[in-house]
Write a protein that holds these residues in place. Structure first.
Motif, PDB file in Angstrom:
ATOM      1  N   THR A 228       0.824  -1.319  -0.034  1.00 22.32           N
ATOM      2  CA  THR A 228       0.271   0.109   0.141  1.00 22.32           C
ATOM      3  C   THR A 228       0.783   1.293   0.119  1.00 22.32           C
ATOM      4  O   THR A 228       2.037   1.198   0.428  1.00 22.32           O
ATOM      5  CB  THR A 228      -0.831   0.093   0.982  1.00 22.32           C
ATOM      6  OG1 THR A 228      -0.207   0.197   2.204  1.00 22.32           O
ATOM      7  CG2 THR A 228      -1.686  -1.121   1.205  1.00 22.32           C
ATOM      8  N   TYR A 229       0.201   2.414  -0.330  1.00 23.06           N
ATOM      9  CA  TYR A 229       1.219   3.652  -0.805  1.00 23.06           C
ATOM     10  C   TYR A 229       0.395   4.751  -0.008  1.00 23.06           C
ATOM     11  O   TYR A 229      -0.849   4.407   0.308  1.00 23.06           O
ATOM     12  CB  TYR A 229       1.461   3.721  -2.247  1.00 23.06           C
ATOM     13  CG  TYR A 229       1.699   2.355  -2.935  1.00 23.06           C
ATOM     14  CD1 TYR A 229       2.938   1.934  -2.674  1.00 23.06           C
ATOM     15  CD2 TYR A 229       0.912   1.781  -3.716  1.00 23.06           C
ATOM     16  CE1 TYR A 229       3.413   0.666  -3.298  1.00 23.06           C
ATOM     17  CE2 TYR A 229       1.227   0.682  -4.353  1.00 23.06           C
ATOM     18  CZ  TYR A 229       2.425   0.036  -3.986  1.00 23.06           C
ATOM     19  OH  TYR A 229       2.720  -0.963  -4.757  1.00 23.06           O
ATOM     20  N   ASP A 230       1.143   6.188   0.058  1.00 26.11           N
ATOM     21  CA  ASP A 230       0.508   7.257   0.256  1.00 26.11           C
ATOM     22  C   ASP A 230       0.035   7.185   1.785  1.00 26.11           C
ATOM     23  O   ASP A 230      -1.067   7.868   2.134  1.00 26.11           O
ATOM     24  CB  ASP A 230      -0.663   7.531  -0.600  1.00 26.11           C
ATOM     25  CG  ASP A 230       0.016   7.992  -2.038  1.00 26.11           C
ATOM     26  OD1 ASP A 230       1.205   8.225  -2.384  1.00 26.11           O
ATOM     27  OD2 ASP A 230      -0.926   8.092  -2.848  1.00 26.11           O
ATOM     28  N   VAL A 232      -1.556   4.879   3.104  1.00 26.10           N
ATOM     29  CA  VAL A 232      -2.883   4.200   3.086  1.00 26.10           C
ATOM     30  C   VAL A 232      -2.663   2.858   3.827  1.00 26.10           C
ATOM     31  O   VAL A 232      -1.878   2.021   3.349  1.00 26.10           O
ATOM     32  CB  VAL A 232      -3.439   4.079   1.972  1.00 26.10           C
ATOM     33  CG1 VAL A 232      -4.727   3.114   1.968  1.00 26.10           C
ATOM     34  CG2 VAL A 232      -3.847   5.544   1.194  1.00 26.10           C
ATOM     35  N   ASP A 316       6.183   1.878  -5.449  1.00 20.94           N
ATOM     36  CA  ASP A 316       5.716   3.307  -5.363  1.00 20.94           C
ATOM     37  C   ASP A 316       6.184   4.360  -6.110  1.00 20.94           C
ATOM     38  O   ASP A 316       5.397   5.107  -6.750  1.00 20.94           O
ATOM     39  CB  ASP A 316       5.857   3.651  -3.948  1.00 20.94           C
ATOM     40  CG  ASP A 316       5.394   4.955  -3.484  1.00 20.94           C
ATOM     41  OD1 ASP A 316       4.274   5.329  -4.064  1.00 20.94           O
ATOM     42  OD2 ASP A 316       5.632   5.778  -2.575  1.00 20.94           O
ATOM     43  N   THR A 338      -3.997   3.144  -4.829  1.00 17.76           N
ATOM     44  CA  THR A 338      -2.984   3.251  -3.567  1.00 17.76           C
ATOM     45  C   THR A 338      -2.660   1.896  -3.043  1.00 17.76           C
ATOM     46  O   THR A 338      -2.218   1.746  -1.732  1.00 17.76           O
ATOM     47  CB  THR A 338      -4.012   3.904  -2.444  1.00 17.76           C
ATOM     48  OG1 THR A 338      -5.158   3.178  -2.436  1.00 17.76           O
ATOM     49  CG2 THR A 338      -4.109   5.425  -2.891  1.00 17.76           C
TER      50      THR A 338
END
Length: 414
Positions: A228-230, A232, A316, A338
């Motif tokens: 997962t990214y950002d 989140v 990412d 995300t």
């Protein structure tokens, strides 16, 4: 060769051909993602500079400590023999501990079944839970294997489509409208293949409470949970709605997060009676998973997570690059994923036109033209129950990623 062994010829009647293959198996469609990947690799082998965005396969080697565990396990005679069908006790215990941590629920090794990859877990779950006439709510876009596995169990998938305007997440109202007295289960995939959407704890709680209220099984695919990214967070639906523990099966595997697609180790985690029944099925289907691969999987799930974090950081970076570049392609609308490692642009704005003299009206036709004219392989949205989209995996190196999307942009800008 006897007459019964004769190979059918072009003159063989359609009815005779049909009788050679069961209706159940004859109705299966090949994996669209693997088909696209195979075609791209075949063209590349023939000397064409094809760049493949088709398969969801990390381009990284399996982390060294995992490979070393397999090397150490290979000479051990115990690993040359049959082992328990549900999996090595050490691996089941490690997975129980891991799932306990992600769900905040006490999970016992008896609730874990180790399978030959994630796809076997999918198939066995539906075969164990479903009977002919049952229906499964399948939020679309969905992974291509789900509907095929549901049909093999004699049940019927009921797609519930949520488009880009909904962030690819169906509403409870949509699910309720699709629910019937035959509804047996619902599939959840977060982080999602193919969209990269990660459901929030609030969204999962709403969906989970609705499923629990109506006595619907939840089949939750969590194979991308480490990607997962950002900022989140990943949330398991059992962490959001613990009361679902008696009617939920968790699917997972080492393939994606640990770059172990070829090792073929997956799992299903659920109530003891379901896991026992699925183990009985597996005892006749394939027996246990390769012992060396299981030893490698133990090293993966119990070992350092730094290699996973390094891969996640690379994904990412590629994610941000591919979203930026796809957004510049004429006719593409690109939500920012995300999770997982896929971009899933809405390409409807690039349809209903001619490209190099070829009329393009569907995303399947667009994918074909892009492959043949730009030598870039992507998977059409029809394979995921979402026409008008393309799926691009960004699990490939940075240079090819940039060149591939530049080719697509140049073609569609003509």
């Amino acid at each position: 060769m006897t007459s019964d062994d004769a190979i059918p010829t072009a003159s063989t009647s359609p009815s005779a051909l049909h009788e050679r293959i069961s209706k159940r198996v004859g109705a299966i469609s090949p994996s669209a993602t693997l088909a696209v990947d195979a075609k791209a690799k075949a063209l590349k082998a023939a000397g064409r500079p094809v760049i493949g965005f088709g398969a969801g396969e990390p381009d990284f080697p399996t982390p060294a400590h995992i490979v070393e565990a397999a090397i150490e396990a290979a000479p051990v005679s115990a690993n040359h023999r049959y082992s328990p069908t549900p999996g090595l006790p050490e691996l089941r215990a490690a997975l129980a501990e891991t799932i306990s941590a992600s769900t905040s629920l006490p999970i016992e090794p008896a609730q874990v079944l180790v399978t030959n990859g994630g796809k076997q877990a999918v198939y066995q779950t539906f075969a164990t839970l479903l009977d002919p006439g049952d229906e499964v709510l399948l939020p679309a876009p969905y992974w291509t294997t789900y509907p095929e596995a549901i049909r093999l169990a004699g049940a019927t998938e009921v797609p519930v489509l949520a488009g880009v305007d909904q962030g690819y997440v169906p509403t409870i109202e949509q699910l309720e409208a699709a629910r019937t007295e035959r509804t047996r289960a619902i599939v959840v995939c977060s982080p999602s293949n193919p969209t990269g959407v990660v459901l929030s704890a609030e969204q999962l709680a709403e969906l989970g409470r609705w499923a629990h209220e109506h006595g619907i099984w939840v089949v939750t695919d969590e194979i991308y949970q480490h990607l997962t990214y950002d900022g989140v967070p990943f949330t398991s639906i059992l962490a959001a709605v613990p009361e679902l523990a008696g009617t939920t099966v968790i699917l997972g595997g080492v393939a994606k997060s640990f770059a172990m697609t070829g090792w073929r180790v997956g799992w299903m985690v659920g109530p003891k009676d379901v896991i026992a029944a699925a183990s009985n099925l597996q005892s006749h289907l394939s027996s246990h998973v390769n012992n060396i691969a299981q030893r490698a999987a133990i090293a993966a799930v119990t070992g350092p997570m730094q290699p996973v974090e390094e891969m996640r950081a690379a994904f990412d970076r590629r994610r941000r690059t591919i979203v930026e570049k796809l957004a510049a392609v004429p006719g593409f609308t690109v939500p920012t994923p995300t999770g997982a490692f896929y971009a899933f642009p809405d390409v409807s704005g690039a349809l209903d036109r001619e490209i190099r003299g070829r009329k393009v009206t569907t995303s399947t036709e667009l994918a074909t033209v892009i492959l043949e004219e730009a030598e870039v392989a992507a998977v059409p949205g029809e394979a995921f129950g979402a026409p008008g989209h393309l799926r691009f995996s960004y699990a490939l190196n940075d240079e090819e990623l940039v060149e591939g999307i530049d080719r697509v942009a140049a073609l569609l800008a003509e």
